[in-house]
Scaffold this active site. Sequence first.
Site, PDB file in Angstrom:
ATOM      1  N   CYS A   1     -42.567 -44.096  58.410  1.00  0.00           N
ATOM      2  CA  CYS A   1     -41.355 -44.675  58.971  1.00  0.00           C
ATOM      3  C   CYS A   1     -41.337 -46.192  58.777  1.00  0.00           C
ATOM      4  CB  CYS A   1     -41.213 -44.400  60.458  1.00  0.00           C
ATOM      5  SG  CYS A   1     -41.492 -42.699  60.905  1.00  0.00           S
TER       6      CYS A   1
ATOM      7  N   ARG B   1     -40.227 -45.865  52.996  1.00  0.00           N
ATOM      8  CA  ARG B   1     -41.208 -45.361  53.969  1.00  0.00           C
ATOM      9  C   ARG B   1     -40.781 -44.047  54.596  1.00  0.00           C
ATOM     10  NH1 ARG B   1     -44.427 -49.960  55.386  1.00  0.00           N
ATOM     11  NH2 ARG B   1     -45.215 -48.886  57.204  1.00  0.00           N
TER      12      ARG B   1
ATOM     13  N   TRP C   1     -39.866 -40.819  58.510  1.00  0.00           N
ATOM     14  CA  TRP C   1     -40.530 -39.765  57.750  1.00  0.00           C
ATOM     15  C   TRP C   1     -41.128 -38.849  58.798  1.00  0.00           C
ATOM     16  CZ3 TRP C   1     -45.594 -37.899  56.939  1.00  0.00           C
ATOM     17  CH2 TRP C   1     -45.721 -37.030  55.858  1.00  0.00           C
TER      18      TRP C   1
ATOM     19  N   ASN D   1     -43.302 -46.630  64.532  1.00  0.00           N
ATOM     20  CA  ASN D   1     -43.942 -46.201  63.291  1.00  0.00           C
ATOM     21  C   ASN D   1     -45.403 -45.935  63.622  1.00  0.00           C
ATOM     22  OD1 ASN D   1     -45.012 -45.928  60.697  1.00  0.00           O
ATOM     23  ND2 ASN D   1     -45.209 -48.132  60.427  1.00  0.00           N
ATOM     24  N   GLY D   2     -45.850 -44.707  63.356  1.00  0.00           N
ATOM     25  CA  GLY D   2     -47.237 -44.347  63.661  1.00  0.00           C
ATOM     26  C   GLY D   2     -47.275 -42.956  64.267  1.00  0.00           C
TER      27      GLY D   2
ATOM     28  N   GLU E   1     -52.257 -36.094  36.773  1.00  0.00           N
ATOM     29  CA  GLU E   1     -51.100 -36.939  37.055  1.00  0.00           C
ATOM     30  C   GLU E   1     -49.807 -36.297  36.521  1.00  0.00           C
ATOM     31  OE1 GLU E   1     -50.367 -39.200  38.929  1.00  0.00           O
ATOM     32  OE2 GLU E   1     -48.649 -40.245  38.091  1.00  0.00           O
TER      33      GLU E   1
ATOM     34  N   LYS F   1     -46.658 -35.309  38.903  1.00  0.00           N
ATOM     35  CA  LYS F   1     -45.290 -35.817  38.667  1.00  0.00           C
ATOM     36  C   LYS F   1     -44.313 -34.656  38.628  1.00  0.00           C
ATOM     37  CE  LYS F   1     -45.656 -39.037  39.391  1.00  0.00           C
ATOM     38  NZ  LYS F   1     -46.465 -40.171  39.729  1.00  0.00           N
TER      39      LYS F   1
ATOM     40  N   GLU G   1     -43.804 -33.031  42.189  1.00  0.00           N
ATOM     41  CA  GLU G   1     -43.173 -33.818  43.258  1.00  0.00           C
ATOM     42  C   GLU G   1     -41.696 -34.086  43.024  1.00  0.00           C
ATOM     43  OE1 GLU G   1     -44.930 -37.667  44.032  1.00  0.00           O
ATOM     44  OE2 GLU G   1     -45.224 -38.029  41.910  1.00  0.00           O
TER      45      GLU G   1
ATOM     46  N   HIS H   1     -62.761 -20.543  33.635  1.00  0.00           N
ATOM     47  CA  HIS H   1     -63.458 -20.190  34.883  1.00  0.00           C
ATOM     48  C   HIS H   1     -62.487 -19.760  35.974  1.00  0.00           C
ATOM     49  CE1 HIS H   1     -67.227 -21.506  33.181  1.00  0.00           C
ATOM     50  NE2 HIS H   1     -66.612 -22.607  32.767  1.00  0.00           N
TER      51      HIS H   1
ATOM     52  N   LYS I   1     -42.278 -43.186  49.980  1.00  0.00           N
ATOM     53  CA  LYS I   1     -42.945 -44.039  48.996  1.00  0.00           C
ATOM     54  C   LYS I   1     -44.290 -44.557  49.514  1.00  0.00           C
ATOM     55  CE  LYS I   1     -43.110 -46.364  45.177  1.00  0.00           C
ATOM     56  NZ  LYS I   1     -43.577 -45.528  44.056  1.00  0.00           N
TER      57      LYS I   1
HETATM   58  C1  F6R Z   1     -47.087 -39.978  43.621  1.00  0.00           C
HETATM   59  C2  F6R Z   1     -47.298 -41.098  44.494  1.00  0.00           C
HETATM   60  C3  F6R Z   1     -48.303 -40.968  45.583  1.00  0.00           C
HETATM   61  C4  F6R Z   1     -49.014 -42.320  45.804  1.00  0.00           C
HETATM   62  C5  F6R Z   1     -49.941 -42.229  47.025  1.00  0.00           C
HETATM   63  C6  F6R Z   1     -50.704 -43.513  47.228  1.00  0.00           C
HETATM   64  O1  F6R Z   1     -46.150 -40.266  42.617  1.00  0.00           O
HETATM   65  O2  F6R Z   1     -46.668 -42.104  44.358  1.00  0.00           O
HETATM   66  O3  F6R Z   1     -49.214 -39.956  45.338  1.00  0.00           O
HETATM   67  O4  F6R Z   1     -49.738 -42.639  44.669  1.00  0.00           O
HETATM   68  O5  F6R Z   1     -49.181 -41.958  48.165  1.00  0.00           O
HETATM   69  O6  F6R Z   1     -49.844 -44.580  47.399  1.00  0.00           O
HETATM   70  P1  F6R Z   1     -50.314 -46.061  47.171  1.00  0.00           P
HETATM   71  O7  F6R Z   1     -50.630 -46.210  45.738  1.00  0.00           O
HETATM   72  O8  F6R Z   1     -49.145 -46.896  47.598  1.00  0.00           O
HETATM   73  O9  F6R Z   1     -51.513 -46.273  48.044  1.00  0.00           O
END
Ligand code: F6R
Length: 609
Positions: A2, A27, A74, A98-99, A482, A486, A489, A505, A604
């Site tokens: 949040c 957030r 969030w 927030n928390g 990765e 991508k 998500e 395996h 994010k």
């Molecule tokens: C995926 C993504 C997340 C962040 C993760 C860590 O696309 O963005 O998996 O990589 O939440 O976030 P940071 O890098 O901000 O610590």
Amino acid sequence: MCGIVGYMGNQDATPVIMSGLKMLEYRGYDSAGICTMDSGDIEIRRSSGKLINLERLLKEQPLHGTIGIGHTRWATHGKPTVANAHPHKGGAVVVVHNGIIENYQILRDELSKKGHLFLSETDSEVISHLIDEKLKTAASLEEAVQLALKDLQGAYALCILSQKDEKTLIAAKSGSPMVIGIRGNEFFVASDMPAIISNTREMVVMEDGEMAVFRNGEVKFSTIDGLEITKTSHYIDWSPLKAEKNGYPNFMLKEIYEQPQAIRNVVAGRLRMDEGDVFLEGLNLNDSELNSFERLCLVACGTSWHAALTGKYLIEEYCRIPVDVEIASEFRYRDPLVSKKTLVIPISQSGETADTLAALREARSKDAHIVSICNVVDSSIPRESDGVIYTHAGLEIGVASTKAFTTQLVALYLLTIRLGRANGTIDLIKGREMIAALGELPSLVEKTLELDPQIEEIACECLTSWDAIYLGRGISYPIALEGALKLKEISYIHADGYPAGEMKHGPIALIDREMPVFILAPNDRHLVKVRSNMEEVITRGGRVIAVCSEGDHETSKGAEFTLHIPWAGEALSPVLFTVALQLMAYNFAILKGKDVDQPRNLAKSVTVE
Ligand code: F6R
């Protein structure tokens, strides 16, 4: 998680708070709300979903007042409904939070017995009722807040208003980030600086256990136990980056296409070709200090953890230093074996990820030396580190990390050169060669971006698939992880990445005609082995998408689709393969009509554990 914003001044509070919330939407965007106070009248507007819904509501039902608080959520406790949206009101008291309050159920039960009526399923609502309860005996709102905070267990950044004290705004923090902006007798509170930097550059960073009371154009800082403290503001000299799409349909595509420039930025001013070395301005360690560490420990979450895994391949290979890679949420709770002989490197785009920050603090408590790799300047993780390598990727708005990841890879490559030059495992010639390879990288990223139409065709052909597998060996294994992350998500297609040799395996059981298998086959020392793994998939009828190097026509035989990626050398090929896989996930998601910038359930910056 949040984001919270608070304002007290002489302007209409609503636009100030809404513009702050807009910057904090990264957030969380499950719901949003705002409360203003006008001559003791408190009014609240809340809506579920993204901030735009709240904007619409405010057009129909505007708010007035020069004091206010706002929130973008969030969801942790309670579904993303209007009833669970902040601000929460308990009696006369309104809060945004927030928390996570860990003991909320006990407190809620106690307060319910005392007659408090709860209207949401959240942990946060308990805070407003608790302060309201304390107001019955406390001499002031400030004292009631202090008493209430003593009862809370968990993490919080709070903004608090009370109908009974129409001239006061209170902010308090423990475990969640908070900054305060000051412009004359106007005050701005926010979860991070970009939310308020367009109003003022004079910022006070709040520490855990501190609170601020704003009243009559003045601010008083104290500990949450009531001990008055002096806090000085700092002038923030970096400019807020503007979130503009510049003609792109969304931020994610813009950020994918910004990668050539982002890579130029991460290396700018750092290369020393003559010395075959790099200069990392924030590292703050000379050669002998660097050589004093017995091991490195890279710690991160999500995409940043994939960067850390790639870093392990680079550093162990070129510098022969043992590297552990840790998932921050695991590291923090398992009494990790680090000491002052360990260089701990938290990696984070946002610099605010709660688990990574907690891992940093855990390492610090064990005397480790900490150098972070981070994108957001002055965020919590670099602030708490002994040194920092900024990635200079620029503002990343799209929830799925793209340019932040590739710049982390380049930052780790730079660190590899520095470590190798310091301990002699990389000699002058090799150092120069590694630096020269970097020079080519941005234009090779541009060439990779030209594959977009071809990638779109592949996505179109595989669009009905519900699952996908990504396989890679060596340094391509983290890139397989990765690529899979991508895809899942932003397109909601289930995907997994595996080391190609692991497939037999277990995962091989999943292969059938419906299963797209992305085989990462750069022209490196693993190519022959990867081709064998590809054959194993083809033999079992899987749909192979071979992602191989330019000029490799052998690997494409038998593959249903092939992408030829420019060759940047083994150490930098992960950057280019990543770009292709980002475009792959992007095209899947767009063809499925998904919101790539704000995928469901995500945020994010993950500021709760
Ligand atoms: C995926 C993504 C997340 C962040 C993760 C860590 O696309 O963005 O998996 O990589 O939440 O976030 P940071 O890098 O901000 O610590």
